[in-house]
Design a protein around this motif. Structure first.
Motif, PDB file in Angstrom:
ATOM      1  N   ASN A 839      10.790   3.957  -1.704  1.00 18.73           N
ATOM      2  CA  ASN A 839       9.430   3.932  -1.177  1.00 18.73           C
ATOM      3  C   ASN A 839       9.371   4.314   0.287  1.00 18.73           C
ATOM      4  OD1 ASN A 839       6.711   3.260  -1.854  1.00 18.73           O
ATOM      5  ND2 ASN A 839       7.640   1.688  -3.183  1.00 18.73           N
ATOM      6  N   ASN A 843       7.662   7.630   1.838  1.00 16.53           N
ATOM      7  CA  ASN A 843       6.617   7.538   2.876  1.00 16.53           C
ATOM      8  C   ASN A 843       7.001   8.375   4.094  1.00 16.53           C
ATOM      9  OD1 ASN A 843       4.803   5.937   1.580  1.00 16.53           O
ATOM     10  ND2 ASN A 843       5.466   4.021   2.546  1.00 16.53           N
ATOM     11  N   TYR A 847       4.512  11.171   5.337  1.00 11.52           N
ATOM     12  CA  TYR A 847       3.747  11.047   6.581  1.00 11.52           C
ATOM     13  C   TYR A 847       4.432  11.717   7.775  1.00 11.52           C
ATOM     14  CZ  TYR A 847       1.093   7.883   3.676  1.00 11.52           C
ATOM     15  OH  TYR A 847       0.355   7.367   2.666  1.00 11.52           O
ATOM     16  N   TYR A 889      -3.853  -1.351   1.117  1.00 15.84           N
ATOM     17  CA  TYR A 889      -4.227  -0.954   2.481  1.00 15.84           C
ATOM     18  C   TYR A 889      -3.705   0.439   2.785  1.00 15.84           C
ATOM     19  CZ  TYR A 889      -5.260  -0.876   7.416  1.00 15.84           C
ATOM     20  OH  TYR A 889      -5.773  -0.520   8.627  1.00 15.84           O
ATOM     21  N   VAL A 891      -4.155   3.645   5.811  1.00 13.20           N
ATOM     22  CA  VAL A 891      -4.723   4.003   7.117  1.00 13.20           C
ATOM     23  C   VAL A 891      -5.759   5.104   6.885  1.00 13.20           C
ATOM     24  CG1 VAL A 891      -4.218   5.012   9.373  1.00 13.20           C
ATOM     25  CG2 VAL A 891      -2.637   3.362   8.352  1.00 13.20           C
ATOM     26  N   ILE A 904      -0.135   0.724  -2.432  1.00 13.59           N
ATOM     27  CA  ILE A 904       0.561  -0.416  -3.045  1.00 13.59           C
ATOM     28  C   ILE A 904       2.057  -0.395  -2.757  1.00 13.59           C
ATOM     29  CG2 ILE A 904      -1.096  -0.832  -4.895  1.00 13.59           C
ATOM     30  CD1 ILE A 904       0.835   0.701  -6.748  1.00 13.59           C
ATOM     31  N   GLY A 905       2.603   0.777  -2.293  1.00 11.55           N
ATOM     32  CA  GLY A 905       4.045   0.907  -2.079  1.00 11.55           C
ATOM     33  C   GLY A 905       4.593  -0.157  -1.140  1.00 11.55           C
ATOM     34  N   LEU A 906       4.047  -0.238   0.077  1.00 10.64           N
ATOM     35  CA  LEU A 906       4.570  -1.194   1.070  1.00 10.64           C
ATOM     36  C   LEU A 906       4.301  -2.634   0.643  1.00 10.64           C
ATOM     37  CD1 LEU A 906       3.803   0.554   4.481  1.00 10.64           C
ATOM     38  CD2 LEU A 906       5.994   0.318   3.312  1.00 10.64           C
ATOM     39  N   PHE A 932      10.924   1.999   9.877  1.00 14.01           N
ATOM     40  CA  PHE A 932      10.749   0.820   9.024  1.00 14.01           C
ATOM     41  C   PHE A 932      12.087   0.106   8.915  1.00 14.01           C
ATOM     42  CE2 PHE A 932       6.503   0.758   7.247  1.00 14.01           C
ATOM     43  CZ  PHE A 932       6.012   1.980   7.712  1.00 14.01           C
TER      44      PHE A 932
HETATM   45  P1  ADP Z   1       0.486   4.807   0.234  1.00 12.49           P
HETATM   46  O1  ADP Z   1       0.556   4.921  -1.206  1.00 12.49           O
HETATM   47  O2  ADP Z   1      -0.874   4.984   0.792  1.00 12.49           O
HETATM   48  O3  ADP Z   1       1.514   5.557   0.957  1.00 12.49           O
HETATM   49  P2  ADP Z   1       1.929   2.534   1.189  1.00 12.49           P
HETATM   50  O4  ADP Z   1       1.696   1.072   0.907  1.00 12.49           O
HETATM   51  O5  ADP Z   1       3.232   3.062   0.910  1.00 12.49           O
HETATM   52  O6  ADP Z   1       0.740   3.276   0.444  1.00 12.49           O
HETATM   53  O7  ADP Z   1       1.574   2.772   2.684  1.00 12.49           O
HETATM   54  C1  ADP Z   1       0.468   2.197   3.236  1.00 12.49           C
HETATM   55  C2  ADP Z   1      -0.035   3.012   4.413  1.00 12.49           C
HETATM   56  O8  ADP Z   1       0.909   2.932   5.437  1.00 12.49           O
HETATM   57  C3  ADP Z   1      -0.128   4.467   4.149  1.00 12.49           C
HETATM   58  O9  ADP Z   1      -1.389   4.786   3.598  1.00 12.49           O
HETATM   59  C4  ADP Z   1       0.094   5.125   5.484  1.00 12.49           C
HETATM   60  O10 ADP Z   1      -1.097   5.236   6.139  1.00 12.49           O
HETATM   61  C5  ADP Z   1       0.954   4.120   6.211  1.00 12.49           C
HETATM   62  N1  ADP Z   1       2.372   4.572   6.249  1.00 12.49           N
HETATM   63  C6  ADP Z   1       3.376   4.170   5.428  1.00 12.49           C
HETATM   64  N2  ADP Z   1       4.535   4.694   5.848  1.00 12.49           N
HETATM   65  C7  ADP Z   1       4.265   5.445   6.948  1.00 12.49           C
HETATM   66  C8  ADP Z   1       5.055   6.267   7.803  1.00 12.49           C
HETATM   67  N3  ADP Z   1       6.380   6.433   7.616  1.00 12.49           N
HETATM   68  N4  ADP Z   1       4.455   6.907   8.831  1.00 12.49           N
HETATM   69  C9  ADP Z   1       3.123   6.756   9.038  1.00 12.49           C
HETATM   70  N5  ADP Z   1       2.321   6.006   8.262  1.00 12.49           N
HETATM   71  C10 ADP Z   1       2.897   5.361   7.206  1.00 12.49           C
END
Ligand code: ADP
Length: 940
Positions: A839, A843, A847, A889, A891, A904-906, A932
């Motif tokens: 995950n 990500n 991103y 959640y 961004v 839902i990943g994080l 992370f």
């Molecule tokens: P998603 O399926 O939206 O990626 P996650 O739960 O994995 O859901 O991540 C939640 C939010 O965290 C993402 O929508 C993104 O905005 C932010 N995010 C996660 N990882 C990163 C990263 N490495 N760099 C920037 N933003 C991140």
């Protein structure tokens, strides 16, 4: 006449004895005198001479019309040097030639049969080798014959020298005393006899009594009728009877003078006055009026008490810095404001160090400016924070002071007051500044100062200090005189509160502030009560309606009515000190309204409330909570009762949440199911917070509980649906993936490159879809409590390597760097930790722009292993960082809106790591990249 040469052989019997004079008489030839031979002397003469010679008293016999003299030994000295012995047998007219004119008539009277006396007759005698004035009582009595005829004069003397001298002395004394009394610059008098008759009274005394000289000669109680009932006549009698001097100091005396009864204070001495024999015959009284001094001193004491009271009532602290000696004085209140409890001397450094670092430079400058006369004229008026030296408390302080300069305009003294305004500062709207220049009516004090310079000198330092203090006190101060409640003095602070000009001074309060006569304003009655009871009255947040230029203004005040009493304990004035607390009350009312709103909201949301005492753990719950938990509406509820209703598997989470809230002050937010008494299952969301102790309110943990069963059921249905759909999709997807992989292998060498590429692409998409479906499956398992952790021992570096390889199969757009070192063993769920790493990697890819590096590291940190995934992407803003791990959640930004995902990943990552007793977090700089981290325990 000379003594005869020849001795008479025969001595007549009546001329026997008699010492020297006997001899002399016997030696004289009496036949040559008018008396003739002794034998023929008349019988009366014979008897008289015989008696004369026998007595020790001075006796002189003057016989016949010529007054022929015969005298005895005792009489001889009275004749002195020049008259004896010629006097014997000579006529008195010759011997006493020089005073014959006074003696002759006396003798003639005696010859007529009278006895006359001449008391205390002075005779200069040389008895002890020098001439002295001697005194005798002379008695002249007739010597008669048998027929009663007067034939001679018998002179008998009694010496009275001692008596006369004593009398003269007494007379002299009396005169001296009366002169002394008359000339005395203070009131002085001689009172004689038991009735204390005013014998000698000087003008000063008469003036003091307000009487004229007609009182002289009268007994004291008659001369001064006002003395009746006062202790002084008795004190005089006691001195008269005992002889013990009485000293009266500052005695209060009522005198009737100038047509009215006048009270005054006197220093006096009553001293016994003795005559020559030491007998007490009267009293000397010296009196000195000290009324002015006593009154002035009482007045000063009253003023000081008043200012001290004002200071205490206003809770003012005081500082006094002597810039010449470098000493600094702080009173107890001032020390408290700087968190100092000791009594040792304080220094300027204590002051500077006690200032809050943010205020220090500003206040130092204000002090420096105050020392420059042409800049500030010595004025100092600041607000600052202090940080308690001992208790480390932050307080807000208002300080006001004045620097005094010498003739060269150099600063010499810096005096002022400080007031704790912490409450004011922290109230929602700061209370308007109270106007503080006090016009303290001090006329009487100044008059007293002139008359009583020495007392003033002593008191000057402290008096100046206090007066200054009152002048600068940022509170209202007023003094009301008498039952008519006349505004005697009032400071600007009070005038501001009243909204009245200074000209109200001198008016009765009810005329100065007619609005106070209204029924709902208790102040006039309260002042009256203070006069009646003599006791202080404290008002707390009393509401007053005051007319400010025609507009009735509502205000709230803390105040005190303090009786000011004379030395007899009678209240003559009332001092009021008032502080405007309107803002405090208004803020509280607003807070109360806000609480009301909260209550309404709680009711509208049908929320339950609860309260737990942080110390006793006593638990108080609302009826609604009892309803949700299905508890007896009457019975007491304990924390354990609540916990018992919650399924076992949630106990730990609840306990940890409560513990963290109580011990660390973290917010409490938890959703959990509960099984109520009637066996019904419900879901609740509980939100709580720890509230520290404030004033009398105890530290407590309280919050709300909302029944979310409905909502939860919806969610569960949704989860079940997602679970079911994911599950159903998974089977065909697994076969589809297997087919595509086979196809991909088989088509590797297919001549049409599109076909080979398409198969590889289809494989990637299938893998993506699989991980997505897996995510949903995990979520639904998690939500329904079916996410199980199956632990095994494995090398985490191996797993990282594997996940990277798998990821690289799907994406080739980024460079993933990882350099494994020696194996690090963990005991964990391999699949789930793998999905966490996967995950984070996907990500990092999602991103960050294509072509960027992704760095993966793995290291031992104590008992844990830490995994780091670092990218060079868009980064995360601080406000989003906290919420990344929440369910759903994402961004919201221009960057992320085109990137697919469900948020839902994080959330899943965090849940998995948490169940491994690990932690997960992110660090990031927006636009630079994100890192992370997660840690889990390693096998030791
Ligand atoms: P998603 O399926 O939206 O990626 P996650 O739960 O994995 O859901 O991540 C939640 C939010 O965290 C993402 O929508 C993104 O905005 C932010 N995010 C996660 N990882 C990163 C990263 N490495 N760099 C920037 N933003 C991140």
């Amino acid at each position: 006449m000379l003594p005869k040469e020849t001795e008479h052989t025969s001595v007549p019997p009546f001329l026997q004895g008699g010492g020297e004079m006997g001899n002399l008489i016997r030696s004289i030839d009496w036949s040559t005198t008018a008396l003739g031979e002794p034998n023929i002397w008349p019988a009366a003469l014979k008897y008289s001479v015989s008696m004369m010679l026998a007595t020790n008293f001075p006796v002189l016999i003057c016989w016949g019309n010529d007054y022929i003299q015969l005298y005895n030994d005792a009489f001889r000295p009275i004749l002195g040097e020049g008259k004896h012995p010629q006097a014997m047998g000579l006529s008195s007219s010759k011997t006493f030639n020089e005073i014959w004119h006074t003696i002759k008539p006396l003798f003639e009277q005696v010859m007529l049969g009278e006895t006359v006396s001449q008391p205390d007759f002075m005779v200069p005698l040389n008895r002890n080798g020098y001439l002295e004035d001697c005194y005798f009582d002379f008695s002249y009595s007739p010597i008669r014959d048998e027929a009663g005829k007067v034939l001679g004069v018998l002179v008998i003397c009694m010496e009275t020298t001692a008596k006369v001298r004593a009398m003269n002395q007494a007379k002299l004394n009396h005169e001296n005393i009366s002169n002394m009394i008359r000339q005395s610059p203070v009131a002085m008098g001689l009172f004689s006899g038991e009735n204390m008759v005013l014998e000698i009274i000087n003008d000063k005394f008469l003036e003091l009594w307000g009487k004229d000289s007609s009182v002289i000669g009268k007994p004291v109680e008659e001369a001064l009728p006002e003395m009746k009932g006062q202790p002084y006549p008795q004190i005089m009698r006691d001195v008269f009877n005992t002889g013990v001097t009485y000293v009266g100091k500052e005695a209060k005396v009522f005198l009737h003078r100038g047509g009215k009864s006048d009270e005054g204070y006197y220093n006096f001495i009553n001293q016994p006055f003795k005559d020559g024999d030491g007998k007490i015959t009267g009293l000397i009284v010296v009196a000195n009026e000290v009324t002015e001094q006593v009154k002035a001193r009482n007045e000063i004491a009253r003023m000081l008490a008043q200012v001290r009271l004002s200071k205490e009532a206003a809770e003012l602290g005081l500082f006094d810095s002597n810039l010449e000696t470098g000493t600094l004085e702080w009173d107890a209140r001032c020390r408290t404001l700087f968190g100092i409890s000791h009594q040792n001397p304080v220094t300027y450094d204590d002051f500077i160090n006690g200032l809050h670092p943010h205020d220090r430079i500003r206040i130092q400058k204000a002090v420096d400016d105050a020392y420059i006369k042409e800049l500030t004229n010595g004025a100092y008026d600041v607000e600052y924070r202090t940080v308690g030296a001992e208790d480390k408390k932050t307080r807000w302080v208002r300080a006001k002071g004045q620097v005094y300069f010498d003739e060269n305009d150099s600063p010499v003294r810096f005096i002022g007051s400080v007031l704790d305004i912490t409450d004011k500062k922290y109230s929602e709207e700061a209370v308007r500044r109270v106007n503080d220049d006090l016009a303290w009516a001090n006329k009487e004090l100044i008059e007293a100062q002139v008359q009583l310079k020495e007392i003033i000198d002593e008191l000057k330092a402290s008096e100046a200090k206090y007066r200054d203090l009152v002048q600068h006190a940022p509170v209202g101060i007023a003094v009301y005189r008498g039952r008519e409640v006349i505004v005697e003095s009032v400071n600007d602070g009070m005038l501001t509160i009243w909204g009245k000009p200074a000209s109200v001074t001198g008016l009765p309060l009810k005329e100065a502030l007619p609005e106070l006569e209204s029924e709902d304003q208790p102040f006039l009655k309260l002042i009256d009560h203070v006069y009646t009871s003599g006791e202080s009255y404290f008002g707390f947040e009393a509401r007053a309606l005051l007319d400010h230029n025609g507009e009735l203004k509502e205000g709230y005040f803390d105040f005190i009515f303090q009786p000011l009493k004379d030395e007899d304990g009678v209240t003559h004035s009332v001092l009021q000190v008032a502080i405007d607390v309107t803002q405090r009350v208004v803020s509280r009312l607003e807070k109360f309204r806000a609480e009301e709103m909260l209550r309404f909201s709680v009711e509208a949301a049908n929320a339950a409330t609860w309260y737990m005492d942080a110390e006793t753990r006593e638990f108080v719950v609302s009826d609604r909570l009892r309803e949700i938990y299905g508890l007896d509406p009457e019975a007491e509820v304990t924390y354990d009762d609540i916990l018992n209703q919650i399924p076992q598997e949630y106990h730990e989470r609840v306990n940890i949440g409560v513990h963290e809230a109580l011990a660390e002050g973290k917010g409490y937010s938890l959703e959990h199911p509960l099984v109520s008494e009637n066996g019904k299952k419900r879901w609740v969301r509980a939100l709580g917070k720890m509230y520290p102790a404030v004033g009398s309110r105890r530290a407590h943990f309280s919050g709300l509980t909302i029944d979310i069963t409905e909502q939860k059921q919806d969610e569960l249905r949704k989860n079940d649906f997602i679970g079911m759909v994911s599950h159903e999709l998974k089977t065909p997807l697994t076969s589809l993936t297997a087919i595509i992989q086979l196809l991909d292998i088989k088509l590797k060498n297919y001549p049409d490159p599109f076909v080979a590429g398409a198969a590889a692409n289809a494989n990637k998409q299938a893998k993506r879809m699989t991980s997505m479906i897996n995510g949903f499956l995990s979520l639904s398992r998690l939500e329904s409590g079916k996410l199980y952790i199956l632990k095994e021992k494995f090398d985490i570096e191996d797993l990282i390597q594997e996940v990277i390889e798998e990821t690289e199969l799907i994406i080739a757009s980024h460079d993933i760097h990882f350099s494994p070192d020696k194996p690090i063993m963990v005991n964990a769920d391999r699949d789930k930790i793998g999905s966490v790493i996967s995950n984070l990697l996907s990500n990092a890819v999602k991103y960050s722009p294509k072509g960027k590096n992704i760095e993966v590291r793995c290291a031992i940190t104590g008992e844990n292993v830490q995994v780091i995934v670092k990218d060079e992407g868009m980064g995360i803003k601080p406000q989003d960082k906290e919420r990344l791990f929440e369910r759903y959640y994402r961004v919201q930004s221009n960057h992320t809106q085109h990137i697919s995902g469900f948020g839902i990943g994080l959330y899943l990552c965090a849940e998995i790591i948490q169940r491994h007793e690990g932690t997960i977090w992110a660090e990031s700089e927006s636009g630079v990249g994100s890192t992370f981290y997660f840690t889990i325990p390693r096998v030791l």
